[in-house]
Scaffold this motif. Structure first.
Motif, PDB file in Angstrom:
ATOM      1  N   VAL A 170    -107.325  25.144 -75.006  1.00 20.29           N
ATOM      2  CA  VAL A 170    -107.692  26.326 -74.226  1.00 20.29           C
ATOM      3  C   VAL A 170    -106.738  27.478 -74.505  1.00 20.29           C
ATOM      4  N   ARG A 171    -105.456  27.211 -74.480  1.00 16.55           N
ATOM      5  CA  ARG A 171    -104.468  28.283 -74.684  1.00 16.55           C
ATOM      6  C   ARG A 171    -104.577  28.905 -76.067  1.00 16.55           C
ATOM      7  N   LEU A 172    -104.711  28.067 -77.085  1.00 12.65           N
ATOM      8  CA  LEU A 172    -104.809  28.601 -78.449  1.00 12.65           C
ATOM      9  C   LEU A 172    -106.092  29.396 -78.650  1.00 12.65           C
ATOM     10  N   SER A 173    -107.195  28.915 -78.099  1.00  7.30           N
ATOM     11  CA  SER A 173    -108.456  29.634 -78.286  1.00  7.30           C
ATOM     12  C   SER A 173    -108.478  30.935 -77.487  1.00  7.30           C
ATOM     13  N   LEU A 174    -107.888  30.946 -76.299  1.00  5.85           N
ATOM     14  CA  LEU A 174    -107.798  32.200 -75.550  1.00  5.85           C
ATOM     15  C   LEU A 174    -106.886  33.197 -76.259  1.00  5.85           C
ATOM     16  N   ARG A 175    -105.812  32.708 -76.834  1.00  5.42           N
ATOM     17  CA  ARG A 175    -104.923  33.582 -77.607  1.00  5.42           C
ATOM     18  C   ARG A 175    -105.674  34.187 -78.789  1.00  5.42           C
ATOM     19  N   THR A 176    -106.526  33.403 -79.418  1.00  4.40           N
ATOM     20  CA  THR A 176    -107.342  33.912 -80.514  1.00  4.40           C
ATOM     21  C   THR A 176    -108.289  35.001 -80.030  1.00  4.40           C
ATOM     22  N   LEU A 177    -108.913  34.797 -78.868  1.00  3.08           N
ATOM     23  CA  LEU A 177    -109.781  35.820 -78.292  1.00  3.08           C
ATOM     24  C   LEU A 177    -109.007  37.128 -78.100  1.00  3.08           C
ATOM     25  N   ALA A 178    -107.806  37.041 -77.582  1.00  3.79           N
ATOM     26  CA  ALA A 178    -106.991  38.238 -77.358  1.00  3.79           C
ATOM     27  C   ALA A 178    -106.629  38.934 -78.668  1.00  3.79           C
ATOM     28  N   GLN A 179    -106.511  38.172 -79.750  1.00  2.21           N
ATOM     29  CA  GLN A 179    -106.224  38.767 -81.058  1.00  2.21           C
ATOM     30  C   GLN A 179    -107.469  39.418 -81.655  1.00  2.21           C
ATOM     31  N   VAL A 234    -109.840  37.198 -68.864  1.00  8.72           N
ATOM     32  CA  VAL A 234    -110.584  35.953 -69.030  1.00  8.72           C
ATOM     33  C   VAL A 234    -109.704  34.827 -68.490  1.00  8.72           C
ATOM     34  N   ARG A 235    -110.238  34.107 -67.523  1.00  8.01           N
ATOM     35  CA  ARG A 235    -109.484  33.049 -66.842  1.00  8.01           C
ATOM     36  C   ARG A 235    -110.130  31.692 -67.075  1.00  8.01           C
ATOM     37  N   VAL A 236    -109.294  30.727 -67.438  1.00 11.99           N
ATOM     38  CA  VAL A 236    -109.726  29.337 -67.561  1.00 11.99           C
ATOM     39  C   VAL A 236    -108.694  28.501 -66.783  1.00 11.99           C
ATOM     40  N   PRO A 237    -108.868  28.461 -65.450  1.00  7.76           N
ATOM     41  CA  PRO A 237    -107.877  27.752 -64.636  1.00  7.76           C
ATOM     42  C   PRO A 237    -107.988  26.243 -64.837  1.00  7.76           C
ATOM     43  N   PRO A 238    -106.896  25.531 -64.766  1.00  5.10           N
ATOM     44  CA  PRO A 238    -105.546  25.976 -64.464  1.00  5.10           C
ATOM     45  C   PRO A 238    -104.716  26.254 -65.718  1.00  5.10           C
ATOM     46  N   PHE A 239    -105.369  26.399 -66.850  1.00  7.69           N
ATOM     47  CA  PHE A 239    -104.641  26.406 -68.112  1.00  7.69           C
ATOM     48  C   PHE A 239    -104.129  27.761 -68.580  1.00  7.69           C
ATOM     49  N   ALA A 240    -104.935  28.801 -68.484  1.00  2.42           N
ATOM     50  CA  ALA A 240    -104.494  30.082 -69.037  1.00  2.42           C
ATOM     51  C   ALA A 240    -105.421  31.211 -68.608  1.00  2.42           C
ATOM     52  N   ALA A 241    -104.911  32.415 -68.786  1.00  2.00           N
ATOM     53  CA  ALA A 241    -105.687  33.642 -68.610  1.00  2.00           C
ATOM     54  C   ALA A 241    -105.147  34.656 -69.610  1.00  2.00           C
ATOM     55  N   VAL A 242    -106.052  35.454 -70.174  1.00  2.00           N
ATOM     56  CA  VAL A 242    -105.629  36.509 -71.098  1.00  2.00           C
ATOM     57  C   VAL A 242    -106.348  37.796 -70.742  1.00  2.00           C
ATOM     58  N   GLN A 243    -105.727  38.892 -71.121  1.00  2.00           N
ATOM     59  CA  GLN A 243    -106.385  40.182 -71.029  1.00  2.00           C
ATOM     60  C   GLN A 243    -106.788  40.581 -72.432  1.00  2.00           C
ATOM     61  N   CYS A 244    -107.987  41.143 -72.553  1.00  2.00           N
ATOM     62  CA  CYS A 244    -108.513  41.497 -73.861  1.00  2.00           C
ATOM     63  C   CYS A 244    -109.514  42.643 -73.714  1.00  2.00           C
ATOM     64  N   VAL A 245    -110.090  43.069 -74.776  1.00  2.00           N
ATOM     65  CA  VAL A 245    -111.119  44.094 -74.886  1.00  2.00           C
ATOM     66  C   VAL A 245    -110.537  45.484 -74.599  1.00  2.00           C
ATOM     67  N   GLU A 246    -110.748  46.368 -75.557  1.00  2.00           N
ATOM     68  CA  GLU A 246    -110.279  47.747 -75.405  1.00  2.00           C
ATOM     69  C   GLU A 246    -110.972  48.438 -74.246  1.00  2.00           C
ATOM     70  N   GLY A 247    -110.275  49.362 -73.655  1.00  2.00           N
ATOM     71  CA  GLY A 247    -110.822  50.131 -72.554  1.00  2.00           C
ATOM     72  C   GLY A 247    -109.734  50.487 -71.579  1.00  2.00           C
ATOM     73  N   PRO A 248    -110.114  50.930 -70.401  1.00  2.00           N
ATOM     74  CA  PRO A 248    -109.118  51.306 -69.399  1.00  2.00           C
ATOM     75  C   PRO A 248    -108.214  50.131 -69.063  1.00  2.00           C
ATOM     76  N   ARG A 249    -106.935  50.384 -69.078  1.00  2.00           N
ATOM     77  CA  ARG A 249    -105.953  49.344 -68.804  1.00  2.00           C
ATOM     78  C   ARG A 249    -105.856  49.100 -67.305  1.00  2.00           C
ATOM     79  N   HIS A 250    -105.802  47.824 -66.946  1.00  2.00           N
ATOM     80  CA  HIS A 250    -105.652  47.454 -65.548  1.00  2.00           C
ATOM     81  C   HIS A 250    -104.232  46.927 -65.350  1.00  2.00           C
ATOM     82  N   THR A 251    -103.542  47.371 -64.297  1.00  2.00           N
ATOM     83  CA  THR A 251    -102.155  46.946 -64.112  1.00  2.00           C
ATOM     84  C   THR A 251    -101.845  46.308 -62.767  1.00  2.00           C
ATOM     85  N   ARG A 252    -102.659  46.553 -61.719  1.00  2.00           N
ATOM     86  CA  ARG A 252    -102.311  46.027 -60.400  1.00  2.00           C
ATOM     87  C   ARG A 252    -103.533  45.459 -59.685  1.00  2.00           C
TER      88      ARG A 252
END
Length: 112
Positions: free
Chosen positions: A25-34, A43-61
């Motif tokens: 899960v972690r490696l494939s999510l990291r690939t998605l982010a790349q 993108v969340r896959v609990p309890p293993f990992a979450a990544v932020q991806c896709v260009e656009g407005p940045r979310h911070t809080r």
């Protein structure tokens, strides 16, 4: 990533060992982010990992406006193309909110 994912699929009757599943899960999510760098979708896959991806407005809080969440099996099936995005949504295996939360154009990440 290919070897890690191949080690846990096909899933079978019992889930694969947790360390192997977490790695896949972690490696494939990291690939998605790349493949789709950015911070507009989480993108969340609990309890293993979450990544932020896709260009656009940045979310911070707080809770991001574009969130995709699913279990590990669903994610790995989407990542390998054994499950289609529209089918996963129709079956309730994925929750996706926000106008950028459609990952169909980014999947599959690999074919086994």
């Amino acid at each position: 990533m290919r070897e890690a994912v191949a080690a846990v699929l096909p899933w079978g009757d019992a889930p694969p060992p947790r360390p192997a599943l977490a790695r896949a899960v972690r490696l494939s999510l990291r690939t998605l982010a790349q493949v789709a760098p950015g911070r507009s979708v989480e993108v969340r896959v609990p309890p293993f990992a979450a990544v932020q991806c896709v260009e656009g407005p940045r979310h911070t809080r707080g809770t991001p406006p574009n969130v995709v969440e699913m279990d590990a099996r669903t994610w790995l099936e989407l990542a390998t193309g054994t499950l289609q995005w529209t089918d996963a949504l129709a079956e309730g295996r994925v929750t996706a909110s926000g106008n950028r939360a459609d990952l169909s154009g980014l999947l599959p990440l690999l074919r086994l």
